[in-house]
Design a protein around this motif. Sequence first.
Motif, PDB file in Angstrom:
ATOM      1  N   ALA A  58       0.821  -1.209   0.000  1.00 62.79           N
ATOM      2  CA  ALA A  58       0.000   0.000   0.000  1.00 62.79           C
ATOM      3  C   ALA A  58       0.857   1.262   0.000  1.00 62.79           C
ATOM      4  CB  ALA A  58      -0.933  -0.004   1.211  1.00 62.79           C
ATOM      5  N   ARG A  59       1.916   1.277   0.811  1.00 62.79           N
ATOM      6  CA  ARG A  59       2.784   2.457   0.863  1.00 62.79           C
ATOM      7  C   ARG A  59       3.509   2.642  -0.468  1.00 62.79           C
ATOM      8  NH1 ARG A  59       5.119   5.019   5.213  1.00 62.79           N
ATOM      9  NH2 ARG A  59       3.049   4.672   6.120  1.00 62.79           N
ATOM     10  N   THR A  60       3.942   1.553  -1.059  1.00 63.20           N
ATOM     11  CA  THR A  60       4.617   1.633  -2.357  1.00 63.20           C
ATOM     12  C   THR A  60       3.662   2.134  -3.431  1.00 63.20           C
ATOM     13  OG1 THR A  60       6.004  -0.249  -1.716  1.00 63.20           O
ATOM     14  CG2 THR A  60       5.979   0.340  -4.045  1.00 63.20           C
ATOM     15  N   TYR A  61       2.455   1.598  -3.430  1.00 62.12           N
ATOM     16  CA  TYR A  61       1.423   2.026  -4.377  1.00 62.12           C
ATOM     17  C   TYR A  61       1.192   3.528  -4.258  1.00 62.12           C
ATOM     18  CZ  TYR A  61      -3.303   2.343  -6.434  1.00 62.12           C
ATOM     19  OH  TYR A  61      -4.405   2.681  -7.180  1.00 62.12           O
ATOM     20  N   ASP A  62       1.064   4.009  -3.030  1.00 62.55           N
ATOM     21  CA  ASP A  62       0.790   5.424  -2.805  1.00 62.55           C
ATOM     22  C   ASP A  62       1.901   6.294  -3.388  1.00 62.55           C
ATOM     23  OD1 ASP A  62      -0.870   7.498  -1.310  1.00 62.55           O
ATOM     24  OD2 ASP A  62       1.106   7.849  -0.433  1.00 62.55           O
ATOM     25  N   ARG A  63       3.141   5.890  -3.173  1.00 60.14           N
ATOM     26  CA  ARG A  63       4.259   6.686  -3.681  1.00 60.14           C
ATOM     27  C   ARG A  63       4.344   6.638  -5.196  1.00 60.14           C
ATOM     28  NH1 ARG A  63       8.594   4.569   0.920  1.00 60.14           N
ATOM     29  NH2 ARG A  63       7.986   6.052   2.552  1.00 60.14           N
ATOM     30  N   ARG A  64       4.116   5.462  -5.782  1.00 58.17           N
ATOM     31  CA  ARG A  64       4.215   5.324  -7.232  1.00 58.17           C
ATOM     32  C   ARG A  64       3.082   6.068  -7.942  1.00 58.17           C
ATOM     33  NH1 ARG A  64       8.837   4.466  -9.164  1.00 58.17           N
ATOM     34  NH2 ARG A  64       7.772   3.890 -11.095  1.00 58.17           N
ATOM     35  N   VAL A  65       1.868   5.964  -7.406  1.00 57.53           N
ATOM     36  CA  VAL A  65       0.737   6.634  -8.047  1.00 57.53           C
ATOM     37  C   VAL A  65       0.858   8.147  -7.899  1.00 57.53           C
ATOM     38  CG1 VAL A  65      -1.771   6.892  -8.056  1.00 57.53           C
ATOM     39  CG2 VAL A  65      -0.758   4.631  -7.790  1.00 57.53           C
ATOM     40  N   THR A  66       1.424   8.603  -6.796  1.00 61.65           N
ATOM     41  CA  THR A  66       1.688  10.034  -6.647  1.00 61.65           C
ATOM     42  C   THR A  66       2.603  10.520  -7.761  1.00 61.65           C
ATOM     43  OG1 THR A  66       1.400   9.989  -4.239  1.00 61.65           O
ATOM     44  CG2 THR A  66       2.700  11.791  -5.146  1.00 61.65           C
ATOM     45  N   LEU A  67       3.641   9.752  -8.071  1.00 61.38           N
ATOM     46  CA  LEU A  67       4.554  10.111  -9.163  1.00 61.38           C
ATOM     47  C   LEU A  67       3.841  10.100 -10.510  1.00 61.38           C
ATOM     48  CD1 LEU A  67       7.793   8.164  -8.143  1.00 61.38           C
ATOM     49  CD2 LEU A  67       7.431  10.640  -8.068  1.00 61.38           C
TER      50      LEU A  67
END
Length: 372
Positions: A58-67
């Motif tokens: 979930a944390r990785t998803y959040d960072r990648r989708v923010t980018l």
Amino acid sequence: MATKNATKLKFDNLVKGYKDAFPFYQVLDPSGKVVDRGLEPNMSDEQLTELMRRLVWARTYDRRVTLLNRQGALGNYAPGGGQEASQVASQYALGEGDFFAGTYRDLVPLIMHGLPVEKAFLWYKGHMDGNNYPEDLHAYSPQVIVGGHITHAMGVALGMKKRNKKNVVLSLNGDGATSQGDFYEGINFAGVYEVPYIAVVQNNGYGISVPVEQQTQAETLAQKAVAAGIPGIQVDGMDPLAMYAVVSYAREHALAGKGPVLIEALTYRFGPHTMSDDPTRYRSEEELTDWERKDPLHRMRKYLGDKGLWNEEKENEVVEACTEEIKQAVAAIGQADKQKISDFLKNMYEVSPQNIQEQIAEYEAKEMTDHE
């Protein structure tokens, strides 16, 4: 004129002093130390590891989708970093066949409930296929209207009760939802009919930029359950084990026919409300830093590390896997069919009235000409 009994009516303290009346639950403190063995959920090593895997994903998803949003690859995004415990651990406590209803910030738990990542990305882009779910996915598409899905979730729970289904409905809501009429109507109706419904209010401190203390005079959001005659509790929303435990208990309560439960999860979003928001205008750097010390991933790394169940290598594997899933989803949405006005019109009604049928025919003819 005041009545002669006015001195007996002491209004000043009638709405204050209730905070301590609503239990607050926590299993792991910010350092990852167990502070309540009695509440610590009885989870296997495999379950604990899977929960941690989901939190890191979930944390990785959040960072990648923010980018991806900043690159213009996806539409506006509501970051969920910081709220992984209230989102992921709550959904993880559900059973097969349970129903999930979340907001525009709750795409990750929806994905973990069964939504393909590609579908989530199509939803961000406003593509119709992003709302086209298979029948075996027991969930609503993300609700953008604040509090708008609470009555819908309650209705699904009522249907489950009438059909004697041994399942529950979980809705994730923000603190702002508790200021909406739909919230009160939903929990009141749910209480009257004792439906199997769990309402998790993710109190992250702000409704966009409006702090909770400016939204309500209530000392807690949990106490709003009293008016509906249902249980209301508070939980450390940055504590994955506490969230899993209380949602599990609430599920048992609901399945026993005892009705709904309102859970106020005290949490925090590390990022902006959406990518078009500037949180520095209404909250301080000191406040953010204080909440970052309560990071749910920090707690679980320490807790599982002490058990020998988690390490940096395992975490890197999850990060790489999530990054690859996102890369594949981005490639897939690039192959999605271009949307047509005629399709929008066809989706307006199950049986289109005459005027809509005429518009469909008109646009189909135009689309055919444009294609040629």
